[in-house]
Design a protein around this motif. Structure first.
Motif, PDB file in Angstrom:
ATOM      1  N   ALA A 163     -80.208 -18.180  -6.588  1.00  0.00           N
ATOM      2  CA  ALA A 163     -79.569 -18.552  -7.852  1.00  0.00           C
ATOM      3  C   ALA A 163     -78.075 -18.795  -7.652  1.00  0.00           C
ATOM      4  N   GLN A 164     -77.552 -19.799  -8.347  1.00  0.00           N
ATOM      5  CA  GLN A 164     -76.156 -20.202  -8.228  1.00  0.00           C
ATOM      6  C   GLN A 164     -75.456 -20.059  -9.579  1.00  0.00           C
ATOM      7  N   ALA A 165     -74.249 -19.494  -9.552  1.00  0.00           N
ATOM      8  CA  ALA A 165     -73.527 -19.268 -10.805  1.00  0.00           C
ATOM      9  C   ALA A 165     -73.266 -20.563 -11.561  1.00  0.00           C
ATOM     10  N   HIS A 166     -73.055 -21.676 -10.842  1.00  0.00           N
ATOM     11  CA  HIS A 166     -72.747 -22.924 -11.537  1.00  0.00           C
ATOM     12  C   HIS A 166     -73.950 -23.482 -12.287  1.00  0.00           C
ATOM     13  N   PHE A 169     -75.895 -20.997 -17.618  1.00  0.00           N
ATOM     14  CA  PHE A 169     -75.128 -21.409 -18.801  1.00  0.00           C
ATOM     15  C   PHE A 169     -75.424 -20.474 -19.965  1.00  0.00           C
ATOM     16  N   TRP A 170     -74.352 -19.969 -20.583  1.00  0.00           N
ATOM     17  CA  TRP A 170     -74.452 -19.080 -21.734  1.00  0.00           C
ATOM     18  C   TRP A 170     -73.858 -19.808 -22.932  1.00  0.00           C
ATOM     19  N   GLN A 171     -74.710 -20.338 -23.805  1.00  0.00           N
ATOM     20  CA  GLN A 171     -74.261 -21.018 -25.016  1.00  0.00           C
ATOM     21  C   GLN A 171     -74.202 -19.974 -26.128  1.00  0.00           C
ATOM     22  N   ASN A 187     -71.533 -19.830 -16.678  1.00  0.00           N
ATOM     23  CA  ASN A 187     -70.590 -20.575 -17.503  1.00  0.00           C
ATOM     24  C   ASN A 187     -70.776 -20.181 -18.957  1.00  0.00           C
ATOM     25  N   ILE A 188     -69.755 -19.579 -19.556  1.00  0.00           N
ATOM     26  CA  ILE A 188     -69.812 -19.198 -20.962  1.00  0.00           C
ATOM     27  C   ILE A 188     -69.253 -20.353 -21.785  1.00  0.00           C
ATOM     28  N   LEU A 189     -70.098 -20.911 -22.659  1.00  0.00           N
ATOM     29  CA  LEU A 189     -69.707 -21.995 -23.556  1.00  0.00           C
ATOM     30  C   LEU A 189     -69.766 -21.435 -24.971  1.00  0.00           C
ATOM     31  N   ALA A 190     -68.617 -21.013 -25.493  1.00  0.00           N
ATOM     32  CA  ALA A 190     -68.576 -20.338 -26.787  1.00  0.00           C
ATOM     33  C   ALA A 190     -67.981 -21.253 -27.849  1.00  0.00           C
ATOM     34  N   LEU A 191     -68.586 -21.208 -29.046  1.00  0.00           N
ATOM     35  CA  LEU A 191     -68.060 -22.009 -30.135  1.00  0.00           C
ATOM     36  C   LEU A 191     -66.695 -21.504 -30.580  1.00  0.00           C
ATOM     37  N   LEU A 202     -65.509 -12.381 -13.416  1.00  0.00           N
ATOM     38  CA  LEU A 202     -66.382 -13.479 -13.827  1.00  0.00           C
ATOM     39  C   LEU A 202     -66.463 -14.510 -12.717  1.00  0.00           C
ATOM     40  N   THR A 203     -67.667 -14.705 -12.193  1.00  0.00           N
ATOM     41  CA  THR A 203     -67.917 -15.832 -11.299  1.00  0.00           C
ATOM     42  C   THR A 203     -68.543 -16.915 -12.157  1.00  0.00           C
ATOM     43  N   GLY A 204     -67.726 -17.819 -12.615  1.00  0.00           N
ATOM     44  CA  GLY A 204     -68.179 -18.810 -13.570  1.00  0.00           C
ATOM     45  C   GLY A 204     -67.005 -19.373 -14.334  1.00  0.00           C
ATOM     46  N   ARG A 205     -67.217 -19.659 -15.604  1.00  0.00           N
ATOM     47  CA  ARG A 205     -66.170 -20.248 -16.435  1.00  0.00           C
ATOM     48  C   ARG A 205     -66.180 -19.603 -17.813  1.00  0.00           C
ATOM     49  N   ALA A 206     -64.994 -19.414 -18.385  1.00  0.00           N
ATOM     50  CA  ALA A 206     -64.836 -18.941 -19.758  1.00  0.00           C
ATOM     51  C   ALA A 206     -64.296 -20.108 -20.573  1.00  0.00           C
TER      52      ALA A 206
END
Length: 362
Positions: A163-166, A169-171, A187-191, A202-206
């Motif tokens: 599994a790869q962090a990229h 996706f967390w919507q 990757n956290i995609l927050a409204l 965090l290995t990913g994106r905020a």
């Protein structure tokens, strides 16, 4: 009598199946480790590996003492475009059809690739969540939270099975909060907003669309992605009747997936082969690899904006280009189903012949 009942060919690189879901395309937002709509506020020695962006807001505070290895884009054209692409990505993730509805509490569970939501519309992680790609490094995980994502102190997300962090996706329909000393991936995609409390990594994106990103002595590392090739495990070219000059069949789908964070998407796939030989004869009968023709044919499917080019048909007497991509930006992929044609010698001996055809991508 010429008889070739089963000319099996297989790829000599690790085989993987195509992910059931395609990745969410972040486009220009992929360059950012942190993105907010209103403000970015930091306390303590946070390190951000990747760009930090803000749009339409203008206030970025706490750098220093925090450090950013990339570029800070505050209310400029780059940040505005990234926010527009983030909105598109968020809509994509929210619109995927769930493959399973799971409990709000993800801690203590192991999940395989898919799209997950919860009946309550929220996700929580107390303890450890394991995401198992089952050997497929292109596997995609999408989590749809209608409202919140909250991790407890020391909550963790562990990636296993390739599994790869990229590709996680967390919507989040409102806000995400990662508890003290959490270790999170994806990757956290927050409204609205995202809060990383003290000591969280965090290995990913905020990436927050409308609200703030609040940081406190965190380590945030943007995933770099990778270049993968997926191949058939084997293929049967069928049989040739007496006097036939050739035997020919499709090999099966070959797919290259490029999720690298590079300014220009460029890759080249090379194909080579061994001779075809029989297993039962001593010494084994051989059909030279120079008698093997490879025709990639057109792409059967593509993603992204790269220019995808099949190579010309030719012999596998030596390694040759099979397919290439150029001039693209962001994630991309191409699938093709090459045709293998074996020219049979006039004195070919009946038997089962096998060869290994190898694809590699750089």
């Amino acid at each position: 009598m010429a008889f070739l009942p089963a000319a099996a060919v297989l790829i000599a690189v690790p085989s993987s199946t195509n992910a059931a879901q395609t990745p969410v395309q972040l486009q220009t937002a992929r360059a950012f480790a942190v993105m907010a709509g209103s403000t970015v506020t930091n306390t303590g020695a946070t390190t951000v590996t990747g760009d930090l962006g803000l749009s339409p807001g203008t206030a970025v505070t706490g750098f220093p003492p925090g450090t950013v290895t990339g570029t800070i884009h505050a209310a400029d054209a780059t940040a505005a475009q990234a926010q527009a692409d983030l909105t598109t990505a968020y809509t994509d993730a929210a619109g995927r059809t769930p493959t399973a509805t799971v409990a709000t509490q993800l801690g203590g569970t192991t999940l395989t690739p898919g799209v997950y939501n919860s009946a309550a519309g929220t996700f929580a992680i107390t303890g450890n969540l394991t995401l198992d790609a089952q050997g497929d490094p292109t596997a995609v995980f999408i989590f749809q939270a209608a409202s919140t994502l909250i991790t407890a102190s020391a909550g963790t997300v562990t990636l296993t099975g390739g599994a790869q962090a990229h590709n996680v996706f967390w919507q989040v329909g409102s806000s995400a909060t990662l508890g003290t000393d959490s270790s999170f991936a994806g990757n956290i995609l927050a409204l609205t907003s995202i809060t990383l409390t003290t000591g969280t990594s965090l290995t990913g994106r905020a990436l927050a669309r409308n609200g703030a990103v609040t940081l406190d002595t965190n380590a945030i590392v943007k995933p770099t992605g990778a270049l993968f090739i997926s191949v058939p495990s084997n293929a049967d070219l069928g049989s040739a009747t007496a006097g036939a000059a050739t035997v020919s069949a499709h090999l099966g789908d070959v797919t290259v997936t490029d999720t690298r964070d590079t300014p220009v998407a460029t890759w080249t796939t090379t194909v080579s082969s061994t001779d075809f030989t029989t297993g039962g004869a001593t010494p084994p009968e051989t059909i030279s690899k120079g008698s093997i023709g490879y025709s990639p044919g057109p792409a059967t499917s593509t993603t992204g904006d790269a220019t995808f080019t099949p190579a010309a048909t030719g012999s596998l007497s030596s390694p040759r280009t099979a397919f290439s991509a150029s001039d693209g930006t962001g994630d991309n992929s191409a699938t093709w189903n090459p045709t293998i044609t074996v020219t049979l010698p006039t004195d070919v001996v009946a038997g089962t012949y096998t060869a290994t055809i190898t694809h590699s991508v750089t």
